[in-house]
Motif scaffolding. Structure first.
Motif, PDB file in Angstrom:
ATOM      1  N   ASP A 182       0.833  -1.206   0.000  1.00  0.00           N
ATOM      2  CA  ASP A 182       0.000   0.000   0.000  1.00  0.00           C
ATOM      3  C   ASP A 182       0.867   1.256   0.000  1.00  0.00           C
ATOM      4  OD1 ASP A 182      -2.192  -1.623   0.034  1.00  0.00           O
ATOM      5  OD2 ASP A 182      -2.744  -1.242   2.124  1.00  0.00           O
ATOM      6  N   ASN A 234      -3.979 -12.634  -3.693  1.00  0.00           N
ATOM      7  CA  ASN A 234      -3.627 -11.230  -3.442  1.00  0.00           C
ATOM      8  C   ASN A 234      -2.139 -10.987  -3.675  1.00  0.00           C
ATOM      9  OD1 ASN A 234      -6.146 -10.156  -2.831  1.00  0.00           O
ATOM     10  ND2 ASN A 234      -6.016 -10.764  -0.684  1.00  0.00           N
ATOM     11  N   LYS A 287      -1.664 -10.837  -7.354  1.00  0.00           N
ATOM     12  CA  LYS A 287      -2.111  -9.531  -7.849  1.00  0.00           C
ATOM     13  C   LYS A 287      -1.085  -8.452  -7.530  1.00  0.00           C
ATOM     14  CE  LYS A 287      -4.924  -7.078  -5.443  1.00  0.00           C
ATOM     15  NZ  LYS A 287      -6.084  -6.564  -4.683  1.00  0.00           N
ATOM     16  N   SER A 288      -0.541  -8.519  -6.330  1.00  0.00           N
ATOM     17  CA  SER A 288       0.444  -7.517  -5.912  1.00  0.00           C
ATOM     18  C   SER A 288       1.728  -7.621  -6.734  1.00  0.00           C
ATOM     19  CB  SER A 288       0.766  -7.681  -4.421  1.00  0.00           C
ATOM     20  OG  SER A 288      -0.380  -7.448  -3.624  1.00  0.00           O
ATOM     21  N   PHE A 326      -6.998   0.025  -5.703  1.00  0.00           N
ATOM     22  CA  PHE A 326      -6.028  -0.964  -5.221  1.00  0.00           C
ATOM     23  C   PHE A 326      -6.015  -1.013  -3.700  1.00  0.00           C
ATOM     24  CE2 PHE A 326      -1.864  -2.266  -3.738  1.00  0.00           C
ATOM     25  CZ  PHE A 326      -1.643  -3.427  -4.471  1.00  0.00           C
ATOM     26  N   ASN A 346      -8.367  -0.165  -1.605  1.00  0.00           N
ATOM     27  CA  ASN A 346      -9.636  -0.616  -1.030  1.00  0.00           C
ATOM     28  C   ASN A 346     -10.164  -1.882  -1.688  1.00  0.00           C
ATOM     29  OD1 ASN A 346      -9.661   1.713   0.629  1.00  0.00           O
ATOM     30  ND2 ASN A 346     -10.570   2.911  -1.031  1.00  0.00           N
ATOM     31  N   ASN A 347      -9.420  -2.384  -2.692  1.00  0.00           N
ATOM     32  CA  ASN A 347      -9.871  -3.545  -3.468  1.00  0.00           C
ATOM     33  C   ASN A 347     -11.284  -3.307  -3.999  1.00  0.00           C
ATOM     34  OD1 ASN A 347      -9.296  -6.037  -4.586  1.00  0.00           O
ATOM     35  ND2 ASN A 347     -10.224  -7.173  -2.894  1.00  0.00           N
ATOM     36  N   ASP A 348     -11.480  -2.129  -4.578  1.00  0.00           N
ATOM     37  CA  ASP A 348     -12.801  -1.657  -5.007  1.00  0.00           C
ATOM     38  C   ASP A 348     -12.934  -1.780  -6.526  1.00  0.00           C
ATOM     39  OD1 ASP A 348     -15.138  -0.305  -5.597  1.00  0.00           O
ATOM     40  OD2 ASP A 348     -14.770   1.322  -4.170  1.00  0.00           O
ATOM     41  N   ILE A 357      -7.786  -5.939 -10.466  1.00  0.00           N
ATOM     42  CA  ILE A 357      -8.750  -5.807  -9.362  1.00  0.00           C
ATOM     43  C   ILE A 357     -10.122  -6.319  -9.787  1.00  0.00           C
ATOM     44  CG2 ILE A 357      -9.964  -4.147  -7.897  1.00  0.00           C
ATOM     45  CD1 ILE A 357      -7.393  -2.394  -8.115  1.00  0.00           C
ATOM     46  N   SER A 374     -12.058  -9.684  -8.593  1.00  0.00           N
ATOM     47  CA  SER A 374     -13.384  -9.489  -8.009  1.00  0.00           C
ATOM     48  C   SER A 374     -14.410 -10.429  -8.630  1.00  0.00           C
ATOM     49  CB  SER A 374     -13.834  -8.036  -8.187  1.00  0.00           C
ATOM     50  OG  SER A 374     -15.142  -7.858  -7.731  1.00  0.00           O
TER      51      SER A 374
END
Length: 586
Positions: free
Chosen positions: A359, A420, A423-424, A481, A483-485, A548, A552
């Motif tokens: 983050d 995760n 993804k990172s 990213f 907030n994983n929104d 993301i 999702s």
């Protein structure tokens, strides 16, 4: 021109060469420094004792604790060394510099003329010759940059020599010598030693003068000892000069040299004078010669700098108290030091820590993009420096965080944690690339400022609109990213299409203005470079957003997901695109 004016001009010229040499060394270090160089330095200084021995050895070779510490300031300033690592090197450098006194002793021994081959003048000349050869004939960039480092060192040492040479007449000045002989007050002797070394810009040169004076038999141990302690403090003056233009860690490192010298002076006084007053120092009245003067200098430095080794954390803490971090510095400082190997034994804690660091990288990437755009609006050297330093920090994130996540992925973690991490790992490269393109935009802003170039009003309006759209895309991608929104992430895709279409339209407008004589070809190329960098930044924002949304929807086949996403969200996508076309109309 009178002699005093000439002396002042020579001193100022020496200062100018010193600063230029320091700048050249720092720039060369940044270009040459890679992961291998950083690893070597880390291994050589990753413990106080190793750094202490390294500082002693290096300074024995170059015969100047000031020059050795200036190099350390350059390492810290370029991010290759930590402040805590530098302290051990400085302690060792304070001891290593006393080797010059012993070399001077050789000149008092018949047939010791070979010692002149190890003088700082000879070493500087060798460095300069090698630097020129590497710069002129080196085929690889690494060789050329290394040549610039060596030339920078040679120029730095030449500047120090020029400053010393400017005040050389003082060594034979009768008034000056009589003053030194008549110094009996310890406090005044320390003060005189500080000023003397500060003027000569070299503790070695000041000790050399003391050794020369000791041949007269007029100096005792009690008069030489406070001078030696004061000379140690005065030698910090050229190091403090190196803090000009350095970042806060560079300033802290240069200040630590002064701090250590002052602490050694206080400890030396607290030990010697009470014992002398009690009559426990039988050699206080001993007549000094060049050898005993060199021994006093080495003994003082060896004892008290070695005693400070266990207190390196306290010295660092004191430096940070005196030169505190501001909010901006704390935000720009990489937090990848949290990625401790021992945490890997507890995968859940290691995962939580790595996501926190991830983050931090995302926030810094966004900040650097926004800073680069501000430079186009209002350029400042300080602003450019911040962009360059933060880009370097992002490079370290990519290396350290990437390796840590790869190690963590082989641990016993949940499926969600594994996804995760995956993804990172993909996003790390995108955030680092955003930093690269931000620096390219900053480079364009710097070039325009140096060349006094400006865009036409129409071009400024166009770039302002695209920059605003790119900023929103960056804000959305980083927010999504963090907030994983997926909702915020979806809005990046129409923005990318809008920016791509608008950039093509802007290029056509420029050609039209060019035909009408309202714009120049050169500025058209500059504008095209900026637009290309902005477009690529948004492309990376879209890559981050795609991951993301993909995660999702639990669909990890990219091509299948894109077809499905396009078909199912065509209406929503079109509505968002129309809104953006109105908002960012050119």
């Amino acid at each position: 021109m009178d002699s005093n004016t000439e002396m002042v001009l020579k001193i100022l010229s020496g200062v100018a060469l010193f600063l230029f040499g320091m700048s050249s060394m720092s720039d060369g270090l940044k270009k040459v420094a890679g992961n291998k160089m950083e690893l070597i330095l880390y291994k050589l200084t990753n413990s106080p004792v190793k750094g202490f021995l390294l500082g002693t050895a290096v300074t024995c070779v170059i015969q100047s604790s000031s020059a050795a510490t200036v190099m350390v300031v350059g390492f810290v300033n370029s991010g290759m060394m930590k402040v805590s690592q530098a302290i051990g090197v400085i302690l060792g450098a304070n001891i290593g510099t006393s080797i010059t006194g012993w070399i001077v002793c050789m000149s008092y021994i018949e047939g010791a003329g070979w010692a002149s081959y190890f003088s700082s003048t000879t070493i500087t000349a060798v460095m300069a010759i090698i630097g020129v050869l590497l710069t002129m004939f080196g085929k690889k960039d690494t060789f050329k940059h290394t040549g610039n480092i060596l030339l920078g060192y040679a120029v730095l040492m030449t500047g120090m020599s020029m400053m010393s040479g400017a005040v050389a007449p003082l060594k034979s000045d009768p008034i000056f010598i009589d003053t030194m002989k008549n110094l009996t007050n310890p406090f005044l002797s320390m003060l005189f030693g500080i000023l003397f070394a500060g003027i000569l810009q070299s503790s070695s040169a000041a000790i050399g003068v003391l050794q020369a004076l000791s041949t007269t038999g007029a100096l005792s141990f009690a008069s030489v000892y406070p001078l030696v302690m004061g000379i140690g403090v005065g030698a910090s003056f050229p190091v403090l000069l190196s803090a000009i233009g350095a970042n806060k860690n560079g300033k802290r490192t240069s200040f630590i040299y002064l701090l250590i010298s002052i602490i050694c002076l206080l400890l030396g006084s607290l030990v010697f004078y009470p014992l002398a007053a009690a009559g426990l120092i039988p050699f206080a009245g001993m007549t000094m010669d060049p050898f005993s003067t060199a021994l006093t200098n080495t003994g003082f430095r060896l004892v008290f700098n070695t005693l400070l080794l266990p207190f390196i954390p306290l010295i660092k803490k004191l430096a940070y108290i005196i030169i505190p971090s501001d909010a901006a510095e704390l935000e720009d400082t990489g937090d990848f030091e949290k990625l401790e190997a021992r945490l890997l034994n507890n995968p859940d804690i290691a995962y939580a820590t790595s996501m926190e660091v991830m983050d931090g990288m995302a926030k810094k990437a966004k900040k650097n993009v926004l800073r680069a755009i501000r430079l186009l609006e209002e350029y400042s050297p300080e602003g450019y420096k911040k962009v360059a330093e933060l880009e370097s920090t992002l490079n370290k994130y990519e290396d350290k965080l990437g390796k840590y996540l790869v190690r963590l992925s082989s641990s016993e973690i949940s499926m969600e944690q594994s996804r995760n991490i995956s993804k990172s790992l993909q996003s790390i490269a995108d955030f680092e690339a955003m930093g690269d393109y931000a620096l390219q935009i900053a480079d364009v802003a710097k070039s325009m400022n140096e060349k006094k170039q400006t865009f036409s009003l129409a071009a400024i309006d166009e770039l302002t609109v695209i920059a605003a759209a790119m900023e929103e895309a960056t804000e959305l991608a980083v927010k999504a990213f963090l907030n994983n929104d997926a909702a915020d992430a979806k809005r990046v895709f129409p923005l990318r299409e809008l920016i791509s279409l608008s950039s093509n339209d802007i290029k056509k407008r420029h050609i039209k203005r060019l035909k009408e004589g309202k714009c120049s070809m050169e500025m058209g190329f500059v504008q095209a470079d900026i637009l290309a960098d902005m477009t690529r930044i948004v492309d990376h924002c879209a890559n981050i957003s795609l991951d993301i949304v993909k995660f999702s929807n639990q669909d990890f086949d990219v091509h299948r997901f894109l077809r499905k996403y396009t078909e199912e969200n065509r209406s929503e996508y079109s509505d968002i695109l129309r809104d953006y076309e109105v908002k960012y109309s050119i």
